[in-house]
Design a protein around this motif. Structure first.
Motif, PDB file in Angstrom:
ATOM      1  N   UNK A   1       0.850  -1.208   0.109  1.00 42.65           N
ATOM      2  CA  UNK A   1      -0.064  -0.165  -0.027  1.00 42.65           C
ATOM      3  C   UNK A   1       0.767   1.320  -0.054  1.00 42.65           C
ATOM      4  N   UNK A   2       0.485   2.093  -0.993  1.00 39.80           N
ATOM      5  CA  UNK A   2       1.336   3.568  -0.964  1.00 39.80           C
ATOM      6  C   UNK A   2       0.347   4.352  -0.436  1.00 39.80           C
ATOM      7  N   UNK A   3       0.547   5.191   0.561  1.00 35.94           N
ATOM      8  CA  UNK A   3      -0.133   6.306   1.203  1.00 35.94           C
ATOM      9  C   UNK A   3       0.366   7.586   0.603  1.00 35.94           C
ATOM     10  N   UNK A   4      -0.388   8.186  -0.167  1.00 31.89           N
ATOM     11  CA  UNK A   4      -0.301   9.572  -1.060  1.00 31.89           C
ATOM     12  C   UNK A   4      -0.103   9.391  -2.326  1.00 31.89           C
ATOM     13  N   UNK A   5      -1.037  10.037  -2.896  1.00 34.89           N
ATOM     14  CA  UNK A   5      -1.208   9.684  -4.611  1.00 34.89           C
ATOM     15  C   UNK A   5      -0.551  11.223  -5.110  1.00 34.89           C
ATOM     16  N   UNK A   6       0.241  11.709  -4.519  1.00 35.65           N
ATOM     17  CA  UNK A   6       0.936  12.922  -5.211  1.00 35.65           C
ATOM     18  C   UNK A   6       2.275  12.656  -5.920  1.00 35.65           C
ATOM     19  N   UNK A   7       2.994  13.690  -5.961  1.00 37.04           N
ATOM     20  CA  UNK A   7       4.095  13.520  -6.777  1.00 37.04           C
ATOM     21  C   UNK A   7       5.314  12.273  -6.359  1.00 37.04           C
ATOM     22  N   UNK A   8       5.373  12.600  -4.969  1.00 32.90           N
ATOM     23  CA  UNK A   8       6.198  11.540  -4.434  1.00 32.90           C
ATOM     24  C   UNK A   8       5.641  10.016  -4.572  1.00 32.90           C
ATOM     25  N   UNK A   9       4.469   9.818  -4.331  1.00 32.22           N
ATOM     26  CA  UNK A   9       3.935   8.597  -4.528  1.00 32.22           C
ATOM     27  C   UNK A   9       4.048   8.051  -5.925  1.00 32.22           C
ATOM     28  N   UNK A  10       3.864   8.914  -6.788  1.00 29.99           N
ATOM     29  CA  UNK A  10       3.826   8.615  -8.220  1.00 29.99           C
ATOM     30  C   UNK A  10       5.180   8.026  -8.563  1.00 29.99           C
ATOM     31  N   UNK A  11       6.316   8.861  -8.185  1.00 27.05           N
ATOM     32  CA  UNK A  11       7.788   8.555  -8.408  1.00 27.05           C
ATOM     33  C   UNK A  11       7.971   7.339  -7.734  1.00 27.05           C
ATOM     34  N   UNK A  12       7.460   7.165  -6.464  1.00 25.10           N
ATOM     35  CA  UNK A  12       7.734   5.709  -5.685  1.00 25.10           C
ATOM     36  C   UNK A  12       7.297   4.602  -6.372  1.00 25.10           C
ATOM     37  N   UNK A  13       6.081   4.741  -6.900  1.00 23.94           N
ATOM     38  CA  UNK A  13       5.314   3.622  -7.571  1.00 23.94           C
ATOM     39  C   UNK A  13       6.159   3.143  -8.856  1.00 23.94           C
ATOM     40  N   UNK A  14       6.669   4.357  -9.629  1.00 26.91           N
ATOM     41  CA  UNK A  14       7.521   3.972 -10.984  1.00 26.91           C
ATOM     42  C   UNK A  14       8.834   3.422 -10.525  1.00 26.91           C
ATOM     43  N   UNK A  15       9.450   3.807  -9.596  1.00 25.24           N
ATOM     44  CA  UNK A  15      10.702   3.154  -9.004  1.00 25.24           C
ATOM     45  C   UNK A  15      10.303   1.766  -8.598  1.00 25.24           C
ATOM     46  N   UNK A  16       9.298   1.438  -7.782  1.00 27.82           N
ATOM     47  CA  UNK A  16       8.947   0.148  -7.295  1.00 27.82           C
ATOM     48  C   UNK A  16       8.769  -0.844  -8.511  1.00 27.82           C
ATOM     49  N   UNK A  17       8.059  -0.439  -9.469  1.00 23.55           N
ATOM     50  CA  UNK A  17       7.778  -1.069 -10.948  1.00 23.55           C
ATOM     51  C   UNK A  17       9.002  -1.566 -11.536  1.00 23.55           C
ATOM     52  N   UNK A  18      10.017  -0.593 -11.820  1.00 25.29           N
ATOM     53  CA  UNK A  18      11.398  -0.761 -12.591  1.00 25.29           C
ATOM     54  C   UNK A  18      12.538  -1.238 -11.798  1.00 25.29           C
ATOM     55  N   UNK A  19      12.424  -1.291 -10.353  1.00 22.10           N
ATOM     56  CA  UNK A  19      13.822  -1.355  -9.702  1.00 22.10           C
ATOM     57  C   UNK A  19      13.863  -3.062  -9.542  1.00 22.10           C
ATOM     58  N   UNK A  20      15.135  -3.472  -9.648  1.00 20.52           N
ATOM     59  CA  UNK A  20      15.530  -4.905  -9.620  1.00 20.52           C
ATOM     60  C   UNK A  20      15.673  -5.052  -8.014  1.00 20.52           C
ATOM     61  N   UNK A  21      16.246  -3.875  -7.180  1.00 21.09           N
ATOM     62  CA  UNK A  21      16.501  -4.041  -5.774  1.00 21.09           C
ATOM     63  C   UNK A  21      15.469  -4.243  -4.933  1.00 21.09           C
ATOM     64  N   UNK A  22      14.072  -4.040  -5.388  1.00 20.66           N
ATOM     65  CA  UNK A  22      12.872  -4.136  -4.532  1.00 20.66           C
ATOM     66  C   UNK A  22      11.907  -5.228  -4.873  1.00 20.66           C
ATOM     67  N   UNK A  23      11.559  -6.192  -4.179  1.00 21.04           N
ATOM     68  CA  UNK A  23      10.693  -7.222  -4.490  1.00 21.04           C
ATOM     69  C   UNK A  23       9.221  -6.656  -4.266  1.00 21.04           C
TER      70      UNK A  23
END
Length: 366
Positions: A1-23
């Protein structure tokens, strides 16, 4: 769950979807903007507002909650954290607004929620550069300079152009640690580290006679409340007699300013430690009338992360699975961080005209 649908939340979702570091896989977003509910960000649905967190977390079998609200006020963040706490799910938080400014919103920036995140008060901002003229070119003595407050005082003084910094402490390990840190970070600082007790008249006289400090910050004290109840004589000897002897030396050698570190426990004291610090305040108010030295005191409440603060104890108890011991069910505590406490001390030194007791407005009690 991501709390916060603003700029930071958007960037975080992008990073989570493309990152190899995070499962971690983002499956839903929570946002208080009603117009966004039912919409998607990068394919992730916005499922509700903060009141819905427990129910959504349960229905979607959430393992982790990431809070991406770096621009939110402390009060708003506290409200969100309290809603998340009800789920019992592990939380991580993006610390601050500066990540947004730098575009540096990433999985590596997420950290575990800390107790200070729950305090619900904006940090006190003091512009030290504006008030620190009074220490420039001065010889400054910090008693108890190896302690948690004393050592932070030394760090901030070292960065503001003092002529000479003298650390005086009875505990050699503490004094050694801050000495090595200051040598590393401020190689050109004229630093003197002395071991000794404020209870020793001859030692104090020798220090004042040799170095003639212009400013004294008196942080040396016994401060653990339960321990002082068991050893009241030591509390009086160290806190009261130590303060009296240091203040007398300051008057004798014409120190310009003397700032006592006190505590909110000195108000209508209910324990030996608080009573001893109240006597210290009365001593410096008396001494203020005796010579040319300006004396003042600064009171604050619980300092987060300081030795003797209740917070490290609570954290340890929680990590060990409890119980968390509270002195009394009706106890009220005011909290602040070490840098806040120290900037207050430095500010008081600038404002002192003689005989005052300065108190920080510490926001809502907890």
């Amino acid at each position: 769950m991501i709390v916060g649908g603003g700029q930071a939340g958007t960037l975080l979702i992008k990073e989570l979807k493309s990152s190899d570091k995070s499962k971690a896989e983002p499956v839903c977003i929570i946002d208080d903007d009603g117009a966004k509910i039912g919409k998607y960000i990068n394919g992730v649905p916005i499922k509700g507002n903060c009141r819905d967190i427990p129910q959504v977390a349960d229905s979607m079998a959430i393992d982790e909650i990431y809070i991406a609200m770096p621009a939110a006020s402390v009060a708003d963040r506290k409200r969100v954290l309290e809603a998340c706490q009800k789920t019992g799910i592990q939380m991580k938080i993006l610390p601050g607004i500066y990540q947004l400014a730098n575009g540096d919103v990433s999985v590596t920036r997420l950290r575990n929620v800390r107790i200070e995140d729950l305090l619900g008060r904006e940090p006190v901002q003091v512009s030290l550069d504006e008030i620190m003229d009074y220490v420039q070119g001065k010889v400054v003595l910090v008693t108890g300079g190896g302690g948690s407050i004393g050592s932070e005082l030394c760090r901030q003084l070292a960065s503001h152009g003092v002529k000479q910094l003298i650390i005086f402490d009875m505990y050699e390990n503490n004094a050694y640690d801050i000495q090595q840190e200051l040598i590393r970070n401020y190689p050109y600082l004229d630093l003197v580290v002395l071991i000794g007790s404020v209870r020793n008249t001859n030692r104090l006289d020798s220090v004042f006679r040799t170095y003639h400090p212009d400013i004294v910050y008196h942080a040396a004290a016994h401060k653990h409340v339960p321990l002082m109840e068991e050893s009241p004589n030591e509390s009086i000897k160290n806190n009261v007699v130590g303060t009296y002897k240091t203040a007398k030396a300051a008057i004798k050698y014409r120190t310009e300013r003397f700032i006592l570190i006190s505590t909110d426990k000195a108000v209508n004291p209910t324990n030996i430690m608080g009573a001893s610090k109240r006597i210290c305040e009365m001593i410096i108010q008396m001494c203020n009338q005796k010579g040319s030295t300006i004396f003042a005191a600064v009171r604050f409440g619980n300092v987060l992360g300081s030795n003797g603060s209740v917070i490290p104890l609570f954290k340890k108890q929680i990590e060990e699975g409890g119980p968390v011991t509270v002195t009394h069910k009706d106890i009220i505590r005011y909290f602040m961080t070490i840098p806040e406490a120290v900037s207050l001390v430095l500010q008081a030194g600038a404002y002192a005209k003689g005989g005052e007791i300065f108190i920080l407005n510490m926001g809502e009690p907890v």
